[in-house]
Design a protein around this motif. Sequence first.
Motif, PDB file in Angstrom:
ATOM      1  N   ARG A 157      -9.717   4.489   5.762  1.00  0.00           N
ATOM      2  CA  ARG A 157      -8.484   5.053   5.685  1.00  0.00           C
ATOM      3  C   ARG A 157      -8.315   6.326   6.263  1.00  0.00           C
ATOM      4  NH1 ARG A 157      -8.152   4.548  -0.164  1.00  0.00           N
ATOM      5  NH2 ARG A 157      -8.067   2.433  -0.579  1.00  0.00           N
ATOM      6  N   PRO A 204       2.714  -1.689   3.514  1.00  0.00           N
ATOM      7  CA  PRO A 204       2.239  -2.327   4.848  1.00  0.00           C
ATOM      8  C   PRO A 204       2.491  -3.743   5.154  1.00  0.00           C
ATOM      9  CG  PRO A 204       0.369  -1.082   4.087  1.00  0.00           C
ATOM     10  CD  PRO A 204       1.607  -1.112   2.777  1.00  0.00           C
ATOM     11  N   ARG A 255     -12.597  -0.144  12.147  1.00  0.00           N
ATOM     12  CA  ARG A 255     -11.424  -0.487  11.568  1.00  0.00           C
ATOM     13  C   ARG A 255     -10.988   0.369  10.741  1.00  0.00           C
ATOM     14  NH1 ARG A 255      -9.727  -6.536   9.243  1.00  0.00           N
ATOM     15  NH2 ARG A 255      -8.313  -5.620   7.688  1.00  0.00           N
ATOM     16  N   TYR A 256      -9.580   0.933  10.986  1.00  0.00           N
ATOM     17  CA  TYR A 256      -8.997   1.867   9.933  1.00  0.00           C
ATOM     18  C   TYR A 256      -7.464   1.706   9.628  1.00  0.00           C
ATOM     19  CZ  TYR A 256     -12.657   4.778  11.955  1.00  0.00           C
ATOM     20  OH  TYR A 256     -13.784   5.340  12.636  1.00  0.00           O
ATOM     21  N   GLN A 257      -7.096   1.986   8.510  1.00  0.00           N
ATOM     22  CA  GLN A 257      -5.768   2.064   8.061  1.00  0.00           C
ATOM     23  C   GLN A 257      -5.276   3.211   8.304  1.00  0.00           C
ATOM     24  OE1 GLN A 257      -4.661   0.814   4.098  1.00  0.00           O
ATOM     25  NE2 GLN A 257      -3.039  -0.107   4.595  1.00  0.00           N
ATOM     26  N   GLY A 274       0.518   3.026   7.976  1.00  0.00           N
ATOM     27  CA  GLY A 274       0.262   1.711   7.161  1.00  0.00           C
ATOM     28  C   GLY A 274      -0.367   0.711   8.318  1.00  0.00           C
ATOM     29  N   THR A 321      -3.153  -1.527   9.961  1.00  0.00           N
ATOM     30  CA  THR A 321      -4.710  -1.344  10.042  1.00  0.00           C
ATOM     31  C   THR A 321      -5.058  -1.732  11.353  1.00  0.00           C
ATOM     32  OG1 THR A 321      -4.785  -2.348   7.674  1.00  0.00           O
ATOM     33  CG2 THR A 321      -6.604  -2.719   8.853  1.00  0.00           C
TER      34      THR A 321
END
Length: 158
Positions: free
Chosen positions: A119, A79, A104-106, A90, A92
Amino acid sequence: MASIEKLPMLAIGYEKLTAELKALREERPRIVDAIEEARAHGDLSENAEYHAAKERQGQVEATIADLEDKISRAQIIDPTTLSGDRIIFGATVTLLDDDDKPVRYQIVGPYEADAKLGRISYVSPLGRALIGKKVDEDIEVRVPAGDRFYTVEKIEFI
């Protein structure tokens, strides 16, 4: 000739798959030993240990073949080498939920997804809804618990 579909994943997902493959390959000789030991007990038609060992052998071989396929098609994405103003694999992302609480997520592959670690898979309902979006865009996602609404607050490549 059909092209082989690449499987995007982070290095952590690739390492997880290769570790699982190594463990299963190490289990093979133990399964063969269990089959041989059960076979030595005589009548195979009523030998539960033999049938259980053969079934396990089939499961392990199928899983090994599946893992080898995924590993051969792996496209490892770092990423930190990515950029842009749209959400891609990839990235975030920081989202604001219905109550303006940040989440927050990747965006990752299905083999490394873990919602507890932030994730989510790009093939999940939320992941699919996020791909291609920009900051300040609104997203509606239908999940089993009902519709969820988010606004993209930030996109990072870390």
